[in-house]
Design a protein around this motif. Structure first.
Motif, PDB file in Angstrom:
ATOM      1  N   THR A  44      -9.989  19.597  -9.875  1.00 28.16           N
ATOM      2  CA  THR A  44     -10.141  19.895  -8.447  1.00 28.16           C
ATOM      3  C   THR A  44     -10.367  18.616  -7.640  1.00 28.16           C
ATOM      4  N   LEU A  45     -11.210  17.725  -8.152  1.00 28.62           N
ATOM      5  CA  LEU A  45     -11.458  16.458  -7.471  1.00 28.62           C
ATOM      6  C   LEU A  45     -10.205  15.586  -7.463  1.00 28.62           C
ATOM      7  N   ALA A  46      -9.444  15.632  -8.536  1.00 28.15           N
ATOM      8  CA  ALA A  46      -8.207  14.857  -8.591  1.00 28.15           C
ATOM      9  C   ALA A  46      -7.221  15.339  -7.536  1.00 28.15           C
ATOM     10  N   GLN A  47      -7.129  16.642  -7.359  1.00 30.17           N
ATOM     11  CA  GLN A  47      -6.245  17.186  -6.325  1.00 30.17           C
ATOM     12  C   GLN A  47      -6.704  16.754  -4.936  1.00 30.17           C
ATOM     13  N   GLN A  48      -8.009  16.696  -4.739  1.00 26.70           N
ATOM     14  CA  GLN A  48      -8.587  16.333  -3.440  1.00 26.70           C
ATOM     15  C   GLN A  48      -8.410  14.844  -3.132  1.00 26.70           C
ATOM     16  N   LEU A  49      -8.455  13.992  -4.156  1.00 27.50           N
ATOM     17  CA  LEU A  49      -8.514  12.546  -3.946  1.00 27.50           C
ATOM     18  C   LEU A  49      -7.270  11.800  -4.425  1.00 27.50           C
ATOM     19  N   ARG A  50      -6.214  12.514  -4.787  1.00 28.70           N
ATOM     20  CA  ARG A  50      -5.057  11.856  -5.376  1.00 28.70           C
ATOM     21  C   ARG A  50      -4.363  10.888  -4.425  1.00 28.70           C
ATOM     22  N   ASP A  51      -4.573  11.048  -3.123  1.00 28.10           N
ATOM     23  CA  ASP A  51      -3.966  10.126  -2.160  1.00 28.10           C
ATOM     24  C   ASP A  51      -4.502   8.711  -2.323  1.00 28.10           C
ATOM     25  N   ARG A  52      -5.703   8.588  -2.870  1.00 29.60           N
ATOM     26  CA  ARG A  52      -6.359   7.288  -2.867  1.00 29.60           C
ATOM     27  C   ARG A  52      -6.674   6.738  -4.248  1.00 29.60           C
ATOM     28  N   TYR A  53      -6.840   7.630  -5.223  1.00 27.41           N
ATOM     29  CA  TYR A  53      -7.240   7.171  -6.552  1.00 27.41           C
ATOM     30  C   TYR A  53      -6.339   7.761  -7.635  1.00 27.41           C
ATOM     31  N   LEU A  54      -6.363   7.127  -8.796  1.00 26.71           N
ATOM     32  CA  LEU A  54      -5.562   7.566  -9.937  1.00 26.71           C
ATOM     33  C   LEU A  54      -6.479   8.248 -10.953  1.00 26.71           C
ATOM     34  N   PHE A  55      -6.064   9.431 -11.429  1.00 23.66           N
ATOM     35  CA  PHE A  55      -6.895  10.214 -12.339  1.00 23.66           C
ATOM     36  C   PHE A  55      -6.193  10.393 -13.678  1.00 23.66           C
ATOM     37  N   GLY A  56      -6.936  10.183 -14.740  1.00 24.86           N
ATOM     38  CA  GLY A  56      -6.413  10.396 -16.077  1.00 24.86           C
ATOM     39  C   GLY A  56      -7.408  11.168 -16.930  1.00 24.86           C
TER      40      GLY A  56
ATOM     41  N   LYS B   3      -3.684   0.762 -21.009  1.00 24.17           N
ATOM     42  CA  LYS B   3      -2.600   0.487 -20.065  1.00 24.17           C
ATOM     43  C   LYS B   3      -2.799   1.229 -18.757  1.00 24.17           C
ATOM     44  N   PHE B   4      -3.189   2.494 -18.857  1.00 18.92           N
ATOM     45  CA  PHE B   4      -3.334   3.325 -17.655  1.00 18.92           C
ATOM     46  C   PHE B   4      -4.479   2.853 -16.764  1.00 18.92           C
ATOM     47  N   THR B   5      -5.575   2.425 -17.355  1.00 21.15           N
ATOM     48  CA  THR B   5      -6.748   2.024 -16.559  1.00 21.15           C
ATOM     49  C   THR B   5      -6.514   0.739 -15.780  1.00 21.15           C
ATOM     50  N   ARG B   6      -5.422   0.043 -16.063  1.00 26.68           N
ATOM     51  CA  ARG B   6      -5.105  -1.189 -15.331  1.00 26.68           C
ATOM     52  C   ARG B   6      -3.921  -1.009 -14.391  1.00 26.68           C
ATOM     53  N   SER B   7      -3.511   0.243 -14.199  1.00 25.23           N
ATOM     54  CA  SER B   7      -2.302   0.504 -13.412  1.00 25.23           C
ATOM     55  C   SER B   7      -2.572   0.738 -11.934  1.00 25.23           C
ATOM     56  N   ASP B   8      -3.826   0.742 -11.521  1.00 22.36           N
ATOM     57  CA  ASP B   8      -4.145   0.923 -10.109  1.00 22.36           C
ATOM     58  C   ASP B   8      -5.496   0.280  -9.825  1.00 22.36           C
ATOM     59  N   THR B   9      -5.831   0.164  -8.530  1.00 21.22           N
ATOM     60  CA  THR B   9      -7.074  -0.503  -8.151  1.00 21.22           C
ATOM     61  C   THR B   9      -8.294   0.243  -8.666  1.00 21.22           C
TER      62      THR B   9
ATOM     63  N   ALA C 115       0.825  -1.205   0.000  1.00 23.11           N
ATOM     64  CA  ALA C 115       0.000   0.000   0.000  1.00 23.11           C
ATOM     65  C   ALA C 115       0.864   1.262   0.000  1.00 23.11           C
ATOM     66  N   ILE C 116       1.961   1.250   0.759  1.00 23.91           N
ATOM     67  CA  ILE C 116       2.847   2.415   0.819  1.00 23.91           C
ATOM     68  C   ILE C 116       3.514   2.637  -0.543  1.00 23.91           C
ATOM     69  N   ILE C 117       3.928   1.560  -1.181  1.00 24.07           N
ATOM     70  CA  ILE C 117       4.551   1.662  -2.507  1.00 24.07           C
ATOM     71  C   ILE C 117       3.567   2.241  -3.511  1.00 24.07           C
ATOM     72  N   LYS C 118       2.346   1.718  -3.505  1.00 26.23           N
ATOM     73  CA  LYS C 118       1.333   2.204  -4.436  1.00 26.23           C
ATOM     74  C   LYS C 118       1.026   3.676  -4.183  1.00 26.23           C
ATOM     75  N   TYR C 119       0.954   4.042  -2.927  1.00 17.31           N
ATOM     76  CA  TYR C 119       0.670   5.430  -2.553  1.00 17.31           C
ATOM     77  C   TYR C 119       1.766   6.364  -3.069  1.00 17.31           C
ATOM     78  N   MET C 120       3.020   6.012  -2.851  1.00 16.09           N
ATOM     79  CA  MET C 120       4.104   6.893  -3.256  1.00 16.09           C
ATOM     80  C   MET C 120       4.227   6.990  -4.776  1.00 16.09           C
ATOM     81  N   ARG C 121       4.046   5.901  -5.462  1.00 13.89           N
ATOM     82  CA  ARG C 121       4.100   5.961  -6.922  1.00 13.89           C
ATOM     83  C   ARG C 121       2.949   6.785  -7.488  1.00 13.89           C
TER      84      ARG C 121
END
Length: 542
Positions: free
Chosen positions: A175-187, A149-155, A125-131
């Motif tokens: 704005t939502l990406a900035q708020q939630l970037r700790d937990r989700y990946l945005f493209g 490729k990108f849509t399969r790079s995170d949970t 989890a820490i590795i995924k978070y930092m990346r």
């Protein structure tokens, strides 16, 4: 496809000269940087992105985290993403300056600005978070191959695109990406896409797409959609993901099982139900043997000693008001695929009766202070012909213990003078206030003292001084229609004069506060009333 800002990796060559390695138990160089009062600020300046662990050597949770943190540091070193640590038993002032009040505390410093890490404490989890943190807030994708490729790079990956001209949506998405970037990946797909907003859920073996069809300019509505679809269709709940279910703000259906074999017999049914109710109710399974306290909290009687009666499986629905609807063999109910389907259908038809935690009804209840239990709350409080002054307490609460003799003496005076008032108490750790009761209220700390007016069920919270005089003054204020007054001993009348100024102090701040961070699971369960919660997987030590 732009993945990582090059500024993240500035000054990596300073790593050795700034900190230096330290020996692990196997005499190998550790990848975790040791920071001190002398090197901390320099590290923040040198590393645009730095995760810091604040710990103490004696903390058992810190000891458990140490190998996970080391493993993460080794893996992240490949990406030039440093992890560091501060020993708070040595650099106490440094930890105080960084608002560290429990151990371990992990903070991510981005350009020197801290942000608390609240994720799981496992290396993966820490590795995924930092990346994830090393990526841009929104990664721009130029074609379908990059998208795949990108849509399969995170949970959970959230993709926006500009199917129609809508500058506001782009701003809201960022704005939502900035708020939630700790937990989700945005493209963001610059090319045409079939929809404007899609969630790609990669829990399990199969990718699932959840398509947003609401207002693209409504940030709150989009946020709610993300949180309601961030979880697996049907997955295990535990300390790593309880926050996802909490933030979804949906009814949560628990299947308690004690083996993989038992789970397998229900998986198809629960998967099907979860798909049918996607975005309306979440479905999870839980290890009944690992979390018996959660079963108890949700209303399953695990104390049953009948060897012929298996406790598991069991099924419970907890709604957004914390009401619990139990399907369990301990209630002489068959728990199988058909009964679970029926239980869910009846829940949505409002035909189920919620579980109410309750101590046994007292054999005798003739003392001046009446004992209220959950199953008798409606009878003794709501339907009382007299006004009720109720204390909700916890047996371990120091303020409650200090109040106890005052409360008893006040009740004795009421009884002796046949004053029209019922003085009562209820253990808030083992009894619920029925959430749909006309006289329900929220308990946020112990003790909570409330006046409940007969018939109208008007509720007034007491926050004054905990003396006979102040209690009497509060009652007289609430019962202004009463022509008689409660008479106090002379010494209490003198005290009333002395405590007038003290009554201006809000004694609600003296309560033992209850952490209402919502459900699931904890190794130590704290039950409250009405908005009953358990503190989620608390592991920190002070």
């Amino acid at each position: 496809m732009v993945l990582v800002s090059s500024s993240i990796f500035l000054a990596v060559t300073l790593l050795a000269s700034l900190i230096g390695g330290h020996e692990t138990s196997t005499d190998e160089k550790s990848k975790v940087l040791i920071l001190t009062e002398d090197t901390f600020e320099q590290a923040l300046t040198s590393f645009p992105l730095l995760l810091v662990k604040f710990y103490t050597p004696w903390c058992s949770y810190c000891k458990a985290l140490a190998p996970e943190y080391e493993t993460a540091a080794e893996q992240l070193a490949i990406n030039d993403l440093p992890l560091a640590e501060v020993d708070c038993s040595v650099d106490e002032d440094l930890c105080t300056d960084n608002d560290v009040d429990s151990f371990p505390t992990l903070k991510l410093f981005r350009l020197g600005i801290p942000n608390l890490y609240e994720g799981p404490r496992q290396s993966e989890a820490i590795i995924k978070y930092m990346r994830r943190q090393a990526l841009p807030t929104v990664t721009h994708l130029t074609d379908k191959d990059e998208l795949e490729k990108f849509t399969r790079s995170d949970t959970l990956v959230i993709i926006g695109s500009q199917q129609h001209e809508n500058d506001t949506f782009g701003t809201v998405f960022t704005t939502l990406a900035q708020q939630l970037r700790d937990r989700y990946l945005f493209g963001w797909l610059d090319a045409y896409n079939k929809t404007d907003l899609i969630l790609y859920n990669n829990h399990g073996d199969h990718q699932m797409e959840d398509i947003y069809t609401g207002d693209l300019t409504d940030a709150d509505q989009i946020l709610s959609f993300i949180r309601r679809h961030a979880t697996p269709v049907f997955g295990e709940i535990g300390p790593d993901n309880y926050l996802d279910y909490e933030q979804a703000e949906l009814p949560l259906a628990y299947l308690f099982v004690d083996s993989d074999t038992m789970l397998a017999s229900f998986r198809d049914t629960l998967q099907s139900l979860a798909k049918d109710y996607r975005g309306i109710m979440n479905f999870v399974y839980i290890d009944a043997l690992a979390y018996p306290e959660q079963a108890e909290y949700l209303g399953i009687d695990t104390s049953n000693n009948n060897a012929q009666l298996s406790l598991w499986p069991a099924f419970v629905i907890q709604d957004t008001k914390s009401r619990r609807f139990v399907l369990s063999s301990t209630k002489s109910e068959e728990v199988d695929a058909l009964s679970i389907e029926t239980h869910v259908r009846l829940f949505f038809q409002n035909k189920l009766v919620p579980f109410v935690a309750s101590d046994p009804v007292p054999e005798s209840n003739t003392d001046a202070v009446k004992v209220v239990v959950g199953s008798q709350y409606h009878e003794l409080v709501t339907m009382s012909d007299q006004d009720v002054l109720l204390e909700v307490y916890a047996p371990w609460c120091g303020h409650c213990k200090a109040l106890a003799p005052v409360w008893t003496r006040f009740a004795d005076l009421v009884q002796q003078q046949q004053y029209p008032l019922r003085v009562a108490k209820m253990d808030g750790t083992t009894n619920d206030i029925p959430p749909d009761d006309p006289a329900t209220f929220d308990v946020e700390g112990f003790p909570t003292i409330v006046f409940i007016e007969a018939h109208s069920h008007r509720i007034a919270f007491y926050s004054g001084n905990r003396t006979l005089a102040s209690l009497a003054a509060f009652i007289h204020e609430q019962q202004q229609q009463q022509r008689i007054m409660l008479e106090l001993p002379i010494d209490e009348l003198d005290e009333q004069k002395d405590t007038t100024l003290d009554d201006n102090h809000d004694h609600s701040t003296d309560e033992h506060k209850i952490d209402n961070t919502e459900q699931p699971l904890e190794e130590t369960t704290t039950t409250t009333t009405t908005t009953t919660t358990t503190t989620p997987f608390v592991h920190d030590e002070l």
